[in-house]
Write a protein that holds these residues in place. Structure first.
Motif, PDB file in Angstrom:
ATOM      1  N   GLY A   1       0.775  -1.229   0.000  1.00  0.00           N
ATOM      2  CA  GLY A   1       0.000   0.000   0.000  1.00  0.00           C
ATOM      3  C   GLY A   1       0.806   1.277   0.000  1.00  0.00           C
ATOM      4  N   PHE A   2       2.114   1.182  -0.305  1.00  0.00           N
ATOM      5  CA  PHE A   2       2.938   2.394  -0.345  1.00  0.00           C
ATOM      6  C   PHE A   2       2.391   3.378  -1.374  1.00  0.00           C
ATOM      7  CE2 PHE A   2       5.430   0.415   2.584  1.00  0.00           C
ATOM      8  CZ  PHE A   2       6.768   0.777   2.667  1.00  0.00           C
ATOM      9  N   ALA A   3       2.536   4.652  -1.073  1.00  0.00           N
ATOM     10  CA  ALA A   3       2.001   5.687  -1.955  1.00  0.00           C
ATOM     11  C   ALA A   3       2.710   5.716  -3.297  1.00  0.00           C
ATOM     12  CB  ALA A   3       2.118   7.055  -1.279  1.00  0.00           C
ATOM     13  N   LYS A   4       4.048   5.598  -3.264  1.00  0.00           N
ATOM     14  CA  LYS A   4       4.837   5.676  -4.489  1.00  0.00           C
ATOM     15  C   LYS A   4       5.978   4.668  -4.424  1.00  0.00           C
ATOM     16  CE  LYS A   4       2.581   9.275  -6.116  1.00  0.00           C
ATOM     17  NZ  LYS A   4       1.705   9.161  -7.326  1.00  0.00           N
ATOM     18  N   ALA A   5       6.418   4.231  -5.608  1.00  0.00           N
ATOM     19  CA  ALA A   5       7.569   3.330  -5.723  1.00  0.00           C
ATOM     20  C   ALA A   5       8.486   3.851  -6.820  1.00  0.00           C
ATOM     21  CB  ALA A   5       7.125   1.904  -6.045  1.00  0.00           C
ATOM     22  N   ILE A   6       9.774   3.921  -6.503  1.00  0.00           N
ATOM     23  CA  ILE A   6      10.786   4.442  -7.421  1.00  0.00           C
ATOM     24  C   ILE A   6      11.770   3.332  -7.733  1.00  0.00           C
ATOM     25  CG2 ILE A   6      12.624   6.145  -7.735  1.00  0.00           C
ATOM     26  CD1 ILE A   6      11.194   7.886  -5.617  1.00  0.00           C
ATOM     27  N   GLN A   7      12.059   3.113  -9.015  1.00  0.00           N
ATOM     28  CA  GLN A   7      13.026   2.091  -9.415  1.00  0.00           C
ATOM     29  C   GLN A   7      14.302   2.723  -9.951  1.00  0.00           C
ATOM     30  OE1 GLN A   7      12.014  -0.508 -12.724  1.00  0.00           O
ATOM     31  NE2 GLN A   7      13.372  -2.128 -11.969  1.00  0.00           N
ATOM     32  N   ILE A   8      15.439   2.212  -9.473  1.00  0.00           N
ATOM     33  CA  ILE A   8      16.743   2.522 -10.044  1.00  0.00           C
ATOM     34  C   ILE A   8      17.375   1.191 -10.421  1.00  0.00           C
ATOM     35  CG2 ILE A   8      17.802   2.616  -7.731  1.00  0.00           C
ATOM     36  CD1 ILE A   8      19.807   4.676  -8.950  1.00  0.00           C
ATOM     37  N   CYS A   9      17.664   0.994 -11.688  1.00  0.00           N
ATOM     38  CA  CYS A   9      18.153  -0.306 -12.140  1.00  0.00           C
ATOM     39  C   CYS A   9      19.594  -0.541 -11.688  1.00  0.00           C
ATOM     40  CB  CYS A   9      18.052  -0.424 -13.653  1.00  0.00           C
ATOM     41  SG  CYS A   9      16.350  -0.531 -14.243  1.00  0.00           S
ATOM     42  N   SER A  10      19.908  -1.821 -11.448  1.00  0.00           N
ATOM     43  CA  SER A  10      21.255  -2.230 -11.046  1.00  0.00           C
ATOM     44  C   SER A  10      21.736  -3.333 -11.967  1.00  0.00           C
ATOM     45  CB  SER A  10      21.242  -2.730  -9.599  1.00  0.00           C
ATOM     46  OG  SER A  10      20.659  -4.031  -9.528  1.00  0.00           O
ATOM     47  N   LYS A  11      22.936  -3.801 -11.716  1.00  0.00           N
ATOM     48  CA  LYS A  11      23.496  -4.893 -12.513  1.00  0.00           C
ATOM     49  C   LYS A  11      22.752  -6.207 -12.292  1.00  0.00           C
ATOM     50  CE  LYS A  11      28.173  -2.909 -12.776  1.00  0.00           C
ATOM     51  NZ  LYS A  11      27.884  -1.639 -12.063  1.00  0.00           N
ATOM     52  N   LEU A  12      21.955  -6.294 -11.225  1.00  0.00           N
ATOM     53  CA  LEU A  12      21.214  -7.517 -10.930  1.00  0.00           C
ATOM     54  C   LEU A  12      19.742  -7.440 -11.335  1.00  0.00           C
ATOM     55  CD1 LEU A  12      22.578  -8.437  -7.375  1.00  0.00           C
ATOM     56  CD2 LEU A  12      23.370  -9.262  -9.596  1.00  0.00           C
ATOM     57  N   THR A  13      19.284  -6.276 -11.803  1.00  0.00           N
ATOM     58  CA  THR A  13      17.855  -6.095 -12.061  1.00  0.00           C
ATOM     59  C   THR A  13      17.323  -7.092 -13.081  1.00  0.00           C
ATOM     60  OG1 THR A  13      17.969  -3.738 -11.534  1.00  0.00           O
ATOM     61  CG2 THR A  13      16.102  -4.474 -12.852  1.00  0.00           C
ATOM     62  N   ARG A  22       4.625  -8.508 -14.328  1.00  0.00           N
ATOM     63  CA  ARG A  22       4.708  -7.131 -13.858  1.00  0.00           C
ATOM     64  C   ARG A  22       3.344  -6.697 -13.306  1.00  0.00           C
ATOM     65  NH1 ARG A  22       9.645  -4.822 -16.008  1.00  0.00           N
ATOM     66  NH2 ARG A  22       8.863  -2.724 -15.546  1.00  0.00           N
ATOM     67  N   GLU A  23       3.091  -7.132 -12.098  1.00  0.00           N
ATOM     68  CA  GLU A  23       1.826  -6.829 -11.427  1.00  0.00           C
ATOM     69  C   GLU A  23       1.672  -5.329 -11.182  1.00  0.00           C
ATOM     70  OE1 GLU A  23      -0.145  -7.846  -7.050  1.00  0.00           O
ATOM     71  OE2 GLU A  23       1.513  -9.057  -7.809  1.00  0.00           O
ATOM     72  N   PHE A  24       2.798  -4.668 -10.939  1.00  0.00           N
ATOM     73  CA  PHE A  24       2.815  -3.220 -10.734  1.00  0.00           C
ATOM     74  C   PHE A  24       3.997  -2.633 -11.493  1.00  0.00           C
ATOM     75  CE2 PHE A  24       0.806  -4.837  -6.852  1.00  0.00           C
ATOM     76  CZ  PHE A  24      -0.330  -4.043  -6.770  1.00  0.00           C
ATOM     77  N   GLU A  25       3.896  -1.359 -11.820  1.00  0.00           N
ATOM     78  CA  GLU A  25       4.990  -0.628 -12.445  1.00  0.00           C
ATOM     79  C   GLU A  25       5.465   0.465 -11.487  1.00  0.00           C
ATOM     80  OE1 GLU A  25       6.475  -1.302 -15.271  1.00  0.00           O
ATOM     81  OE2 GLU A  25       5.098  -2.917 -15.853  1.00  0.00           O
ATOM     82  N   PRO A  26       6.730   0.861 -11.579  1.00  0.00           N
ATOM     83  CA  PRO A  26       7.188   1.967 -10.729  1.00  0.00           C
ATOM     84  C   PRO A  26       6.511   3.275 -11.110  1.00  0.00           C
ATOM     85  CG  PRO A  26       8.861   1.375 -12.358  1.00  0.00           C
ATOM     86  CD  PRO A  26       7.798   0.323 -12.443  1.00  0.00           C
ATOM     87  N   ASP A  27       6.312   4.139 -10.128  1.00  0.00           N
ATOM     88  CA  ASP A  27       5.777   5.466 -10.404  1.00  0.00           C
ATOM     89  C   ASP A  27       6.831   6.364 -11.040  1.00  0.00           C
ATOM     90  OD1 ASP A  27       3.034   5.350  -9.062  1.00  0.00           O
ATOM     91  OD2 ASP A  27       4.362   4.640  -7.467  1.00  0.00           O
ATOM     92  N   TYR A  28       8.103   6.096 -10.699  1.00  0.00           N
ATOM     93  CA  TYR A  28       9.231   6.845 -11.251  1.00  0.00           C
ATOM     94  C   TYR A  28      10.367   5.871 -11.515  1.00  0.00           C
ATOM     95  CZ  TYR A  28       6.839  10.808  -9.012  1.00  0.00           C
ATOM     96  OH  TYR A  28       5.915  11.739  -8.607  1.00  0.00           O
ATOM     97  N   THR A  29      11.140   6.163 -12.553  1.00  0.00           N
ATOM     98  CA  THR A  29      12.365   5.421 -12.826  1.00  0.00           C
ATOM     99  C   THR A  29      13.504   6.425 -12.903  1.00  0.00           C
ATOM    100  OG1 THR A  29      11.149   3.737 -14.066  1.00  0.00           O
ATOM    101  CG2 THR A  29      13.530   3.829 -14.386  1.00  0.00           C
ATOM    102  N   VAL A  30      14.589   6.159 -12.176  1.00  0.00           N
ATOM    103  CA  VAL A  30      15.714   7.094 -12.141  1.00  0.00           C
ATOM    104  C   VAL A  30      17.005   6.354 -12.502  1.00  0.00           C
ATOM    105  CG1 VAL A  30      14.600   8.520 -10.398  1.00  0.00           C
ATOM    106  CG2 VAL A  30      16.182   6.731  -9.664  1.00  0.00           C
TER     107      VAL A  30
END
Length: 250
Positions: free
Chosen positions: A205-217, A226-234
């Protein structure tokens, strides 16, 4: 209103990856540690690696099917080193030391650039900060946060090895929120995987989710629905700070 920002550790606050050198370094250190404990594996490095890798596969199947994280003793005694049948009374006192070594040797780790600046900005906005991390060691995350010089920014550090629950299970997010005394609609989560971080925080139930990709992503998210998508990608962890400024209208 957003009051709290929580972060994944490996792949998010820190860059993390595995290569052949780190794999062999970990196996060599493991052999040396076992011998120093009087637990000779009676196997060459290649055989030791093969059997340890098989043990991690066994544990991974259990862990991923249940979202349960065991403590270092059962992980190393009952899974990773199971084939060696070491006397429990000799192995168990050393399992946390082994687990700590494995986390910092098997994986290359380095703090991402500008993490401290980003955290200082969030702190200056009066936000509560926390960490939710999947890890197979009890103390390694605390130690490395201190080594990076950022431990004091966090009001809470919630670890799967302590709670016994792994992301994406909702309960580990709930534990962290309880410890921060925050409600889900007040929280933002920052992580590098859809499978654990984005899905887990959104289910909680978090308001927002931010994804930052890594070498393991890519590896961790391979084949994941992909049940959910990030609200932001950085691409730069520092970008979390202006995003929060925007969300708060600061």
């Amino acid at each position: 209103m957003i009051t709290s920002v929580l972060f994944d550790m490996g792949g998010t606050l820190e860059d993390i990856y595995v290569d052949a050198r780190s794999e062999w370094d970990a196996i060599e250190k493991l052999r040396d540690m076992l011998v120093s404990y009087g637990l000779d594996p009676k196997a060459g490095l290649e055989e030791l690696k093969e059997r340890v890798d098989a043990g991690w596969v066994r544990y991974g199947k259990y862990r991923d099917a249940t979202d349960v994280e065991l403590k270092p003793i059962p992980i190393w005694r009952d899974y990773v080193l199971e084939d060696f049948h070491f006397p429990a009374e000799q192995l168990e006192p050393h399992c946390e030391e082994i687990a700590h070594m494995w986390e910092v040797t098997h994986f290359h780790r380095a703090l991402r650039p500008r993490v401290a600046e980003m955290l200082e900005g969030l702190k200056g906005m009066g936000l509560k900060l926390g960490i939710i991390s999947n890890t197979a060691a009890l103390y390694q995350v605390f130690d490395i946060l201190k080594e990076y010089g950022i431990r004091d920014y966090f009001q809470d550090v919630t670890l799967s090895s302590v709670t016994g629950i792994r992301k994406p299970a909702t309960d580990i997010f709930t534990v962290a929120m309880c410890q921060l005394q925050s409600r889900p609609e007040e929280c933002v989560y920052v992580g590098d995987t859809i499978s654990r971080d984005i899905i887990g925080s959104k289910r909680a139930g978090f308001a927002k989710a931010i994804q930052i990709c890594s070498k393991l992503t890519r590896e961790k998210d391979c084949g994941v629905k992909r049940e959910f998508e990030p609200d932001y990608t950085v691409e730069d962890i520092y970008q979390v700070y202006p995003i929060l400024r925007e969300l708060l209208g600061a």
